[in-house]
Design a protein around this motif. Sequence first.
Motif, PDB file in Angstrom:
ATOM      1  N   ILE A  19       0.948  -1.265  -0.065  1.00  0.00           N
ATOM      2  CA  ILE A  19      -0.114  -0.084  -0.038  1.00  0.00           C
ATOM      3  C   ILE A  19       0.689   1.510  -0.286  1.00  0.00           C
ATOM      4  O   ILE A  19       0.626   2.347  -0.965  1.00  0.00           O
ATOM      5  N   ILE A  20       1.412   1.004   1.046  1.00  0.00           N
ATOM      6  CA  ILE A  20       2.847   2.393   0.822  1.00  0.00           C
ATOM      7  C   ILE A  20       3.235   2.689  -0.628  1.00  0.00           C
ATOM      8  O   ILE A  20       3.418   3.517  -0.698  1.00  0.00           O
ATOM      9  N   ALA A  21       3.879   1.348  -0.681  1.00  0.00           N
ATOM     10  CA  ALA A  21       4.148   1.492  -2.182  1.00  0.00           C
ATOM     11  C   ALA A  21       4.140   2.168  -3.579  1.00  0.00           C
ATOM     12  O   ALA A  21       4.589   2.821  -3.874  1.00  0.00           O
ATOM     13  N   TYR A  22       2.202   1.311  -3.426  1.00  0.00           N
ATOM     14  CA  TYR A  22       1.723   1.687  -5.003  1.00  0.00           C
ATOM     15  C   TYR A  22       0.456   2.336  -4.455  1.00  0.00           C
ATOM     16  O   TYR A  22       0.118   2.986  -5.643  1.00  0.00           O
ATOM     17  N   VAL A  23      -0.231   2.246  -3.531  1.00  0.00           N
ATOM     18  CA  VAL A  23      -1.547   3.678  -3.076  1.00  0.00           C
ATOM     19  C   VAL A  23      -0.750   5.431  -3.404  1.00  0.00           C
ATOM     20  O   VAL A  23       0.085   5.300  -2.571  1.00  0.00           O
ATOM     21  N   PRO A  24      -1.426   6.279  -4.063  1.00  0.00           N
ATOM     22  CA  PRO A  24      -0.941   7.698  -3.865  1.00  0.00           C
ATOM     23  C   PRO A  24      -0.935   8.220  -1.853  1.00  0.00           C
ATOM     24  O   PRO A  24      -2.319   7.898  -1.779  1.00  0.00           O
ATOM     25  N   TYR A  25      -0.100   8.669  -2.030  1.00  0.00           N
ATOM     26  CA  TYR A  25      -0.696   9.289  -0.003  1.00  0.00           C
ATOM     27  C   TYR A  25      -1.423  10.629  -0.651  1.00  0.00           C
ATOM     28  O   TYR A  25      -1.651  11.027  -1.282  1.00  0.00           O
ATOM     29  N   THR A  26      -2.332  11.431   0.231  1.00  0.00           N
ATOM     30  CA  THR A  26      -3.709  11.548   0.410  1.00  0.00           C
ATOM     31  C   THR A  26      -3.080  12.621   1.630  1.00  0.00           C
ATOM     32  O   THR A  26      -2.949  13.076   2.436  1.00  0.00           O
ATOM     33  N   LEU A  70      -8.592   1.540   7.427  1.00  0.00           N
ATOM     34  CA  LEU A  70      -8.155   1.735   9.093  1.00  0.00           C
ATOM     35  C   LEU A  70      -7.235   1.547   8.289  1.00  0.00           C
ATOM     36  O   LEU A  70      -5.383   2.681   8.817  1.00  0.00           O
ATOM     37  N   HIS A  71      -6.124   0.951   6.833  1.00  0.00           N
ATOM     38  CA  HIS A  71      -4.993   0.764   6.013  1.00  0.00           C
ATOM     39  C   HIS A  71      -5.072   2.543   6.304  1.00  0.00           C
ATOM     40  O   HIS A  71      -3.749   3.129   5.565  1.00  0.00           O
ATOM     41  N   SER A  72      -5.519   2.646   5.726  1.00  0.00           N
ATOM     42  CA  SER A  72      -5.743   4.470   5.200  1.00  0.00           C
ATOM     43  C   SER A  72      -4.874   5.059   6.178  1.00  0.00           C
ATOM     44  O   SER A  72      -4.427   6.337   5.405  1.00  0.00           O
ATOM     45  N   ILE A  73      -5.446   5.038   7.317  1.00  0.00           N
ATOM     46  CA  ILE A  73      -6.132   6.122   8.205  1.00  0.00           C
ATOM     47  C   ILE A  73      -4.228   6.196   8.174  1.00  0.00           C
ATOM     48  O   ILE A  73      -3.347   6.938   9.476  1.00  0.00           O
ATOM     49  N   PHE A  74      -3.787   4.867   8.764  1.00  0.00           N
ATOM     50  CA  PHE A  74      -2.704   4.961   9.429  1.00  0.00           C
ATOM     51  C   PHE A  74      -1.475   5.185   8.088  1.00  0.00           C
ATOM     52  O   PHE A  74      -0.891   6.607   8.478  1.00  0.00           O
ATOM     53  N   VAL A  75      -1.488   4.437   7.230  1.00  0.00           N
ATOM     54  CA  VAL A  75      -0.130   5.010   6.716  1.00  0.00           C
ATOM     55  C   VAL A  75      -0.420   5.424   4.710  1.00  0.00           C
ATOM     56  O   VAL A  75       0.726   6.233   3.787  1.00  0.00           O
ATOM     57  N   LEU A  76      -1.895   5.929   4.171  1.00  0.00           N
ATOM     58  CA  LEU A  76      -1.897   7.520   3.323  1.00  0.00           C
ATOM     59  C   LEU A  76      -2.673   8.547   3.976  1.00  0.00           C
ATOM     60  O   LEU A  76      -2.254   9.671   3.610  1.00  0.00           O
ATOM     61  N   ARG A  77      -2.342   8.837   5.409  1.00  0.00           N
ATOM     62  CA  ARG A  77      -3.298  10.049   6.163  1.00  0.00           C
ATOM     63  C   ARG A  77      -2.326   9.987   7.399  1.00  0.00           C
ATOM     64  O   ARG A  77      -2.227  11.438   7.891  1.00  0.00           O
ATOM     65  N   PHE A  89      -2.418   9.903  10.514  1.00  0.00           N
ATOM     66  CA  PHE A  89      -3.588  10.628  11.476  1.00  0.00           C
ATOM     67  C   PHE A  89      -2.916  10.656  12.699  1.00  0.00           C
ATOM     68  O   PHE A  89      -2.160   9.713  12.938  1.00  0.00           O
ATOM     69  N   ASN A  90      -3.288  11.172  14.221  1.00  0.00           N
ATOM     70  CA  ASN A  90      -2.213  11.294  15.329  1.00  0.00           C
ATOM     71  C   ASN A  90      -3.586  10.328  15.962  1.00  0.00           C
ATOM     72  O   ASN A  90      -3.498   9.941  17.147  1.00  0.00           O
ATOM     73  N   ASP A  91      -4.696   9.991  15.563  1.00  0.00           N
ATOM     74  CA  ASP A  91      -5.893   9.016  16.196  1.00  0.00           C
ATOM     75  C   ASP A  91      -4.833   7.801  16.303  1.00  0.00           C
ATOM     76  O   ASP A  91      -4.954   7.055  17.355  1.00  0.00           O
ATOM     77  N   CYS A  92      -3.799   7.344  15.716  1.00  0.00           N
ATOM     78  CA  CYS A  92      -3.412   6.264  15.537  1.00  0.00           C
ATOM     79  C   CYS A  92      -2.389   5.664  16.439  1.00  0.00           C
ATOM     80  O   CYS A  92      -2.033   4.303  16.738  1.00  0.00           O
ATOM     81  N   PHE A  93      -1.980   6.838  16.978  1.00  0.00           N
ATOM     82  CA  PHE A  93      -1.247   6.660  17.948  1.00  0.00           C
ATOM     83  C   PHE A  93      -1.772   6.730  19.125  1.00  0.00           C
ATOM     84  O   PHE A  93      -1.159   6.181  20.250  1.00  0.00           O
ATOM     85  N   ALA A  94      -2.676   7.788  19.219  1.00  0.00           N
ATOM     86  CA  ALA A  94      -3.690   7.656  20.352  1.00  0.00           C
ATOM     87  C   ALA A  94      -4.252   5.810  20.917  1.00  0.00           C
ATOM     88  O   ALA A  94      -4.358   5.541  21.507  1.00  0.00           O
ATOM     89  N   PHE A 131     -11.357   8.631  13.001  1.00  0.00           N
ATOM     90  CA  PHE A 131     -12.791   8.260  13.792  1.00  0.00           C
ATOM     91  C   PHE A 131     -12.724   7.138  14.008  1.00  0.00           C
ATOM     92  O   PHE A 131     -13.133   6.152  14.533  1.00  0.00           O
ATOM     93  N   TYR A 132     -12.926   6.615  12.452  1.00  0.00           N
ATOM     94  CA  TYR A 132     -12.894   5.318  12.539  1.00  0.00           C
ATOM     95  C   TYR A 132     -12.491   3.866  13.076  1.00  0.00           C
ATOM     96  O   TYR A 132     -12.728   3.018  13.558  1.00  0.00           O
ATOM     97  N   SER A 133     -11.374   4.830  13.318  1.00  0.00           N
ATOM     98  CA  SER A 133      -9.741   4.056  14.297  1.00  0.00           C
ATOM     99  C   SER A 133      -9.741   3.690  15.684  1.00  0.00           C
ATOM    100  O   SER A 133     -10.250   3.259  15.866  1.00  0.00           O
ATOM    101  N   TRP A 134     -11.108   4.570  16.203  1.00  0.00           N
ATOM    102  CA  TRP A 134     -11.790   4.782  17.550  1.00  0.00           C
ATOM    103  C   TRP A 134     -11.646   3.947  17.379  1.00  0.00           C
ATOM    104  O   TRP A 134     -12.163   2.874  18.684  1.00  0.00           O
TER     105      TRP A 134
END
Length: 420
Positions: free
Chosen positions: A46-53, A147-154, A156-161, A362-365
């Motif tokens: 995902i990191i290698a081939y999906v564009p970052y937003t 969830l993959h998108s929230i972590f590696v494509l966005r 967000f600080n929600d990931c650390f929380a 917030f889906y990661s919550w």
Amino acid sequence: MAIRPVPKHKNPKPNSQNLIQKIYKNPKIPFAFALLLADALLTALIIAYVPYTKIDWDAYMSQVNGFIEGERDYSNLKGDTGPLVYPAGFLYIYTAIQYVTGGQVYPAQILFGFLYIVNLGIVLFIYVKTDVLPWWALALLSLSKRLHSIFVLRLFNDCFAMTLFHASLVPLLYQKWHLSLVIFSAAVSVKMNVLLYAPPLLLLMLKAMDIIGVITALSGAALVQIVLGLPFLWSYPIEYLSKAFNLGRVFIHFWSVNFKFVPEPIFVSKEFALILLAAHLGGLMIFAHYRWCKQEGGLVSFFRSRFLQMQLKASITSSFPLNKSYKSSSGLKLLKSEHIVTTMFTGNFIGIVCARSLHYQFYSWYFCSLPYLLWRTHFPNIVRLLLFAGVEISHPEYPYETDNHSRKEGQMKPQSIHLV
């Protein structure tokens, strides 16, 4: 001449056969490791081939730059999405990220990829420990595109929380309440949505510890907040507390995922907020009375028994001050892992249902709790899977790419949680 008896050789089962039998009896552990490896490969692809937003990264870096340059007034720490509204733990984490990555997105994505795998590993440990799901259902934890998108494509600080929160659950399963509260407080210092877990956590603490244990654990959590916020509390305490711990912010109607069908005048009204707050508190009370304190005879009976225990302990301590046998048992009882996780996940989900505005990240919550909560119901597996898929599909794509006009007009999303 004595004849030595020929020793009888035992024929133990080969180690490989024993291992196969163990895996057959409990396939969850090897399946969890295989799932981690497979998801690590998927995340790398995902990191290698999906564009970052690009969404909040530039704002995070701007806020961090102000902190690095010596600004301690929270009202002056701003980015292109507005002022900083997260507690101090957020600043420290993203300052470290900027130092490691140089503020570049691609190395930050790799770091968040590792964070995603760490979070997944912690959640899998919790699931295996509680033994609620069948082994094959663990795969659901890796099947979320969102969830993959929230972590590696966005990024967000929600990931650390949420990773810190899930980490706080692990010592909780071993009745290490003080350690759990320290990690829990660290999670709150990144983003306040973790406070949705506070009511069920407090109830569990009252079940497992005496009042002294509860007070010392809460004091440890408070100390974490004081230490992390000290540079700002020392210089500009009002600005820090009002910005970092503002529970009264009103979200913009456009960004809402859950209550977008509600007309905007109603959505932003205080009356609507109070209705949701009442629903939130009412839901917590109902579950606490009928589910979480069911064995104690309900919430009222539980608090009555706790009060009587406190009175009894006080009287024994005053009568026999040298008798340490009673005082040594600070924990009232050991709680089952399943009860702890069910109570925590359910309490958070009640808050999610009653939240005035849910955004994309917030889906990661609550995503990691969905399989667990579904398997705590009596639904057949097909219904559970359909509900899981329905939640994943219905959670929309982030609207930044589809509404450039709103961005130009400055309608950026506020960066905080409204607990109702």
